[in-house]
Scaffold this motif. Structure first.
Motif, PDB file in Angstrom:
ATOM      1  N   UNK A 283       0.821  -1.214   0.000  1.00 55.59           N
ATOM      2  CA  UNK A 283       0.000   0.000   0.000  1.00 55.59           C
ATOM      3  C   UNK A 283       0.854   1.264   0.000  1.00 55.59           C
ATOM      4  N   UNK A 284       1.971   1.212  -0.716  1.00 54.71           N
ATOM      5  CA  UNK A 284       2.782   2.428  -0.854  1.00 54.71           C
ATOM      6  C   UNK A 284       3.704   2.708   0.316  1.00 54.71           C
ATOM      7  N   UNK A 285       3.668   1.862   1.317  1.00 47.66           N
ATOM      8  CA  UNK A 285       4.575   2.091   2.449  1.00 47.66           C
ATOM      9  C   UNK A 285       5.589   0.950   2.472  1.00 47.66           C
ATOM     10  N   UNK A 286       6.861   1.301   2.533  1.00 50.33           N
ATOM     11  CA  UNK A 286       7.880   0.249   2.503  1.00 50.33           C
ATOM     12  C   UNK A 286       7.823  -0.575   3.786  1.00 50.33           C
ATOM     13  N   UNK A 287       8.283  -1.814   3.670  1.00 49.41           N
ATOM     14  CA  UNK A 287       8.318  -2.713   4.825  1.00 49.41           C
ATOM     15  C   UNK A 287       9.118  -2.110   5.970  1.00 49.41           C
TER      16      UNK A 287
END
Lengths: 73, 622
Positions: free
Chosen positions: B494-498
């Motif tokens: 969802x567009x947020x890096x791990x």
């Protein structure tokens, strides 16, 4: 009855016997500390314990709790 | 003991039988500790040797070979021991080898300056085998002290060949090899087994074979000792510690930047190569910017200090000074239920925690050895120095506006070490009152004579050895860590890096500790190697998806302040750097040495809990 722990740096003693209850009796014998051996007290640790002794050409450090088991004359 | 690759690596469990089977003649090398046995072994076998553990024991041994007169000779370097019949692991290995593996020749190496005591082992050996050669080593030292050894008389009395050698310079070694190959042993095994009779025999033989030009030859050493264990004990230890740090830090700084520049150029080469073979973009970036770059970071940060610290430590060891440190500090340790030799394992831990864990083998009592192993990670290793120094200089030098290159960091580092040592003593006391309670063991420590170490040889051997270890570890730990990190930084949900998800999840916990989620994440991901913690932290703050290609830390001050760092954060970060879980290599080593999941778990939890509690407390107070 004097024990090794009573020697001060510079003093000599001759080993009379090693108390049977000593935990390091075998190790001491292997290092040549047998009855009749001459021991010279050389160094005391800055905090009082252990103390280093010159025995048969080598410098061996022992704690007071162990050197108390070595009787000398 | 020695800090070598075999003693610190995730090393080889070898059986030595292959090498022995190939040889024409098998020679067992024995002797008291500190007689120069290793020097002799190294001189004879050179690079044709390898070390490893004796099967089933945590005792290091080595096998090497050489050729003389067209005969292939295998040398087995048995552990140094004072006796063959005393039930310590070293003595059992030595006794077992001679009794059951039947070497063709047993060479007992003796110290010419302490022959009487050494003869005790010789006489014990003669009860097990008749094929003995006595090698009287350290003849150069004996000459300096006016001690003359009449080897012909000695040989007559013992009825075995006696060769005088100075292993340092190689004098007498060829003669020894000649005797090994050509001698025909004509003796029977000795029947004198009672220890007191053996000691008396050793005394009488010495009287006939040794002449002393100077009855007081030991006075000079004793004078030095009186100083180093008396008035000058504390200043000497402090100065040496400071000196070693200063040399390590200054030397490492000089080398690190050059090394990293060179290595980053090779990264471009790798990238070009992967492009050339049409490697996919994701895979190419992951391998180069992830794995390889992490490798470069670890090697350029970790290798220089280790390549300097370890030779320095080995020099100190060879000079004979280190047992004096154990002698001076034993009282502190025994009052905490531990052993004075723990001071030495702590020193080794300064270089590498895994080395300190293996070094704990010098402690005979199992209970005290465990205490030394568990508390070892409370001492920061070379991998943590750069991180500690950068935080210290950034926040302290930054504050005062003055940067005295090298001296200020060394001083502050020493203060930090004191904190570690104090915590080690406290933790040892805690352990000996709770989990590891028991009697304080007996302690017999030999203080060997002072000897001038062979500076050139030690440095070359140690640097070579240490480089191999670092490279090995870098490949095994750093590359996988780099790959994982890269994936976490470049894969998004969802567009947020791990990475962001992970650090945000850790944030509440971090804030309680006066840190933040990114710092905690960096510590967790830095598990394989502590030197990667700061680079990962930088990466997190920059929200970048690659490790930066710069090794200088001074630029990070603004970055940290921008991200909410203050003095409390810096202090807590230093504290957590000192007291957190051991690195992967150390943990693995602990498991191998203790063979116990329970104690490995304790080693993991103890420093972590200490660090956590300290950080939380400081955060609450300030």
């Amino acid at each position: 009855m004097r024990t090794l722990s009573s020697l001060t740096p510079g003093e000599c003693g001759i080993v009379e016997s090693i108390a049977h209850k000593s935990k390091i009796k075998r190790r001491l014998l292997d290092l040549g500390i047998i009855p009749g051996t001459k021991v010279l007290c050389v160094l005391k640790s800055p905090l009082g314990d252990p103390t280093a002794y010159f025995v048969r050409g080598a410098l061996i450090a022992l704690r007071c709790s162990d050197s108390r088991d070595i009787i000398i004359r | 003991m020695g800090l070598t690759k075999a003693s610190t690596g995730v090393g080889a469990q070898d059986t030595f039988s292959k090498e022995i089977k190939k040889a024409d003649i098998t020679v067992a090398l024995m002797g008291n500790p500190n007689v120069g046995k290793s020097t002799l072994f190294n001189h004879i076998t050179g690079m044709h040797q390898h070390t490893g553990n004796w099967p089933g024991k945590t005792v290091t041994g080595a096998v090497g070979s050489c050729t003389y007169n067209e005969k292939n000779i295998a040398f087995v370097d048995l552990p140094g021991c004072y006796s063959l019949f005393s039930h310590s692991p070293e003595e059992e290995v030595a006794c077992d080898f001679i009794k059951n593996k039947n070497p063709d020749v047993t060479v007992v190496v003796c110290d010419a300056t302490c022959l009487e005591r050494n003869l005790i082992l010789v006489l014990q050996t003669l009860t097990l085998t008749a094929n003995v050669i006595v090698c009287v080593n350290l003849i150069d030292e004996a000459k300096k002290k006016g001690i003359c050894v009449d080897e012909k008389k000695l040989s007559e009395e013992l009825n075995v060949p006696v060769i005088k050698t100075t292993a340092r310079s190689g004098k007498g070694v060829n003669k020894l090899l000649g005797v090994i190959v050509e001698n025909e042993f004509q003796r029977e095994k000795s029947q004198v087994t009672d220890i007191e009779k053996i000691v008396e025999l050793a005394e009488s033989i010495t009287k006939t074979s040794i002449t002393l030009k100077n009855d007081n030859y030991m006075i000079k050493d004793q004078k030095i000792d009186r100083l180093l264990t008396g008035k000058l004990s504390v200043p000497t230890m402090l100065l040496l510690l400071l000196g070693v740090f200063w040399l390590t830090i200054t030397g490492a700084n000089a080398v690190s930047s050059v090394l990293s520049e060179f290595l980053f150029k090779t990264e471009d080469l790798l990238y070009s190569f992967l492009s050339f073979i049409n490697c996919g973009q994701f895979l190419k970036d992951m391998l180069t910017l992830g794995g390889y770059r992490m490798l470069i970071w670890v090697v350029s940060v970790m290798l220089p200090p280790m390549a300097i610290f370890f030779p320095l430590f080995t020099l100190l060891e060879d000079s004979g000074y280190l047992p004096r440190v154990a002698f001076n500090l034993d009282r502190c340790f025994s009052s905490c239920g531990a052993c004075g030799k723990q001071a030495l394992t702590m020193c080794m831990g300064l270089g590498c925690n895994a080395a300190g864990v293996i070094g704990a083998r010098i402690i005979q009592s199992k209970r005290e050895r465990l205490i030394a192993i568990i508390t070892n990670s409370l001492i920061p290793c070379n991998g943590r120095f750069p991180a500690l120094i950068s935080i210290i200089t950034v926040f302290i030098a930054g504050a005062s506006g003055v940067f005295i290159k090298g001296v200020l960091p060394s001083v502050v580092l020493t203060v930090v070490i004191f904190l570690s040592v104090a915590m080690t003593l406290l933790a040892s006391k805690f352990l000996s009152k709770t989990l590891l309670s028991g009697e304080v063991s007996s302690f017999v420590l030999e203080l060997p004579p002072y000897r001038c170490p062979q500076i050139g040889k030690v440095i070359v051997r140690s640097v070579f050895d240490r480089t191999l270890f670092v490279l090995g570890r870098a490949v095994v730990s750093a590359i996988p860590a780099g790959l994982i990190l890269w994936v976490m930084a470049n894969v998004s949900i969802d567009g947020v890096t791990l990475i962001t998800i992970f650090s945000r999840a850790l944030d509440p916990l971090g804030k309680i500790m006066g840190l933040d989620g990114i710092i905690l994440m960096a510590f967790i991901l830095g598990f394989p190697a502590n030197e990667t913690v700061i680079p990962i932290m930088i990466m997190g703050y920059l929200s970048s998806n690659v490790l930066s290609d710069s090794v200088t830390f001074l630029q990070i001050k603004d970055l940290l302040i921008q991200n909410g760092w203050d003095m409390v954060t810096a202090v807590n970060c230093i504290i957590f750097f000192l007291f957190h879980w051991p690195c992967a290599t150390t943990l693995l080593t602990i498991y191998k040495e203790t063979k116990s999941a329970k104690w490995t778990a304790v080693s993991l939890l103890l420093p972590t809990i200490i660090g956590f509690l300290m950080c939380v407390s400081i955060n609450l107070i300030f």
